[in-house]
Design a protein around this motif. Structure first.
Motif, PDB file in Angstrom:
ATOM      1  N   HIS A  48      54.801  -4.869  38.941  1.00 10.40           N
ATOM      2  CA  HIS A  48      54.484  -4.961  40.364  1.00 10.40           C
ATOM      3  C   HIS A  48      53.069  -5.496  40.494  1.00 10.40           C
ATOM      4  CE1 HIS A  48      53.221  -3.130  44.367  1.00 10.40           C
ATOM      5  NE2 HIS A  48      54.274  -3.860  44.681  1.00 10.40           N
ATOM      6  N   ASP A  49      52.855  -6.336  41.472  1.00  5.24           N
ATOM      7  CA  ASP A  49      51.556  -6.955  41.694  1.00  5.24           C
ATOM      8  C   ASP A  49      50.553  -5.899  42.135  1.00  5.24           C
ATOM      9  OD1 ASP A  49      49.382  -8.504  42.359  1.00  5.24           O
ATOM     10  OD2 ASP A  49      50.466  -9.825  43.732  1.00  5.24           O
ATOM     11  N   THR A  50      49.528  -5.667  41.332  1.00  3.52           N
ATOM     12  CA  THR A  50      48.530  -4.641  41.649  1.00  3.52           C
ATOM     13  C   THR A  50      47.599  -5.049  42.786  1.00  3.52           C
ATOM     14  OG1 THR A  50      47.125  -5.490  39.870  1.00  3.52           O
ATOM     15  CG2 THR A  50      48.558  -3.624  39.345  1.00  3.52           C
ATOM     16  N   LYS A  51      47.782  -6.240  43.327  1.00  2.00           N
ATOM     17  CA  LYS A  51      47.020  -6.648  44.511  1.00  2.00           C
ATOM     18  C   LYS A  51      47.798  -6.373  45.806  1.00  2.00           C
ATOM     19  CE  LYS A  51      46.565 -10.915  43.128  1.00  2.00           C
ATOM     20  NZ  LYS A  51      47.235 -10.792  41.810  1.00  2.00           N
ATOM     21  N   ALA A 225      51.725   5.542  36.398  1.00  2.00           N
ATOM     22  CA  ALA A 225      51.152   4.339  37.009  1.00  2.00           C
ATOM     23  C   ALA A 225      49.632   4.406  37.043  1.00  2.00           C
ATOM     24  CB  ALA A 225      51.718   4.154  38.415  1.00  2.00           C
ATOM     25  N   ASN A 229      46.782   1.637  35.929  1.00  2.00           N
ATOM     26  CA  ASN A 229      45.868   1.105  36.940  1.00  2.00           C
ATOM     27  C   ASN A 229      45.197   2.262  37.681  1.00  2.00           C
ATOM     28  OD1 ASN A 229      44.450  -0.488  38.744  1.00  2.00           O
ATOM     29  ND2 ASN A 229      46.179  -0.717  40.146  1.00  2.00           N
ATOM     30  N   MET A 232      44.986   2.328  41.518  1.00  2.00           N
ATOM     31  CA  MET A 232      46.180   2.385  42.356  1.00  2.00           C
ATOM     32  C   MET A 232      46.002   3.401  43.472  1.00  2.00           C
ATOM     33  SD  MET A 232      48.796   4.770  40.229  1.00  2.00           S
ATOM     34  CE  MET A 232      49.212   5.816  41.616  1.00  2.00           C
ATOM     35  N   THR A 250      57.902   2.217  44.451  1.00  2.00           N
ATOM     36  CA  THR A 250      56.606   1.730  44.005  1.00  2.00           C
ATOM     37  C   THR A 250      55.534   2.341  44.897  1.00  2.00           C
ATOM     38  OG1 THR A 250      55.386  -0.253  43.312  1.00  2.00           O
ATOM     39  CG2 THR A 250      56.523  -0.370  45.428  1.00  2.00           C
ATOM     40  N   TYR A 253      49.180  -0.937  45.321  1.00  2.00           N
ATOM     41  CA  TYR A 253      48.469  -1.386  44.123  1.00  2.00           C
ATOM     42  C   TYR A 253      49.076  -0.839  42.834  1.00  2.00           C
ATOM     43  CZ  TYR A 253      44.791  -2.271  47.653  1.00  2.00           C
ATOM     44  OH  TYR A 253      44.081  -2.672  48.749  1.00  2.00           O
ATOM     45  N   TRP A 254      50.335  -0.448  42.865  1.00  2.00           N
ATOM     46  CA  TRP A 254      50.959   0.081  41.652  1.00  2.00           C
ATOM     47  C   TRP A 254      51.251  -1.036  40.656  1.00  2.00           C
ATOM     48  CZ3 TRP A 254      54.727   4.716  41.465  1.00  2.00           C
ATOM     49  CH2 TRP A 254      54.116   5.839  42.061  1.00  2.00           C
ATOM     50  N   PRO A 255      51.186  -0.730  39.356  1.00  2.00           N
ATOM     51  CA  PRO A 255      51.507  -1.739  38.347  1.00  2.00           C
ATOM     52  C   PRO A 255      53.006  -1.842  38.063  1.00  2.00           C
ATOM     53  CG  PRO A 255      50.753   0.251  37.270  1.00  2.00           C
ATOM     54  CD  PRO A 255      50.616   0.489  38.747  1.00  2.00           C
TER      55      PRO A 255
END
Length: 268
Positions: A48-51, A225, A229, A232, A250, A253-255
């Motif tokens: 998952h996109d951490t942005k 998670a 990160n 997150m 999710t 900001y989750w990875p």
């Protein structure tokens, strides 16, 4: 199809650890004395996109859609193998995007404090109309009869799908007490599942009476998670894949995106 893409991703195993939490958002689990725990297993994980500050999460015809908030609010279709989204709609910076749902070939999107929602054509992503509501906008789903939204309180709001006017509101209770901070929503087989903001819990709500009838404890996933990160944020995002009877979850900001299956003993 999403279920076919699942097979392309290798499930990584991670050591679970303690979750770090900020003063702003404590990632705590709701305690229960009477409410049944919903048993589940983790089938696999995806990137998952951490942005992505996730606000909405839904699956439609095998595609995973995500909406985000903050200064860069967008709606996109997520590539499950990479976690990256092809952004289809980007909001002006004046709007803080919130939840989304898809019904009748339309995408419905809420904004946080603007009291304004947007409706888009699912195929072209062109905006069709705006609509207003009297509260904040947090999460949104539907039961084919009504749009169902949350505003961070203990209420679920049912909207007419044609004129988007308020039909009714439903207070939600947990073991006889008011349950506030209902956030991202997903309608599954007659019940609304809701993230409870600032917790690692998802509650299952009987929409005939507003009572919480089940509780999912995702604290292990929050911890996992967080190890990858530490920046997150909270758990937020529920998407139901009817074809595989699996739930994707999710957070902001989750990875990872996790695919969960309910245990056979759990009667949804």
């Amino acid at each position: 199809m999403l279920n076919r893409l699942f097979a392309l991703v290798f499930l990584s195993t991670w050591i679970l650890g303690a979750c770090s939490s900020s003063d702003k958002e404590k990632k705590e689990t709701i305690t229960t004395n009477q409410t049944p725990r919903i048993a589940y297993s983790v089938q696999r994980s995806f990137p998952h996109d951490t942005k992505s500050f996730t606000q909405g999460f839904t699956i439609h015809k095998g595609k995973l859609y995500e909406s985000t908030g903050q200064n860069n609010s967008w709606i996109g279709i997520v590539n499950i193998t990479t976690g990256e989204a092809e952004k289809k709609i980007t909001l002006p910076s004046t709007y803080f995007g919130e939840g989304i749902t898809i019904l009748n070939n339309k995408i419905y999107q809420l904004t946080w404090q603007s009291k304004l929602g947007f409706v888009y054509d699912l195929n072209t992503f062109e905006k069709i109309r705006d609509f207003n509501y009297a509260t904040e906008g947090w999460g949104i789903t539907h039961n084919n009869e009504h749009l169902i939204m949350s505003d961070g309180s203990d209420k679920l709001y049912f909207l007419d799908t044609v004129n988007l006017s308020l039909v009714k509101s439903l207070p939600v209770t947990y073991e006889g007490k008011v349950l506030n901070q209902l956030n991202e929503l997903e309608y599954i087989d007659g019940f609304v599942f809701a993230n409870v903001w600032q917790t690692s819990s998802i509650v299952k709500i009987d929409i005939s009476n507003g009572k919480v009838v089940g509780l999912m404890d995702l604290s292990d996933l929050v911890s996992q998670a967080s190890m990858v990160n530490p920046s997150m944020d909270v758990l937020n995002g529920i998407a139901w894949h009817a074809g595989t009877k699996s739930m994707l979850v999710t957070g902001k900001y989750w990875p990872f995106i996790y695919s969960l299956k309910f245990k056979e003993t759990e009667n949804l």
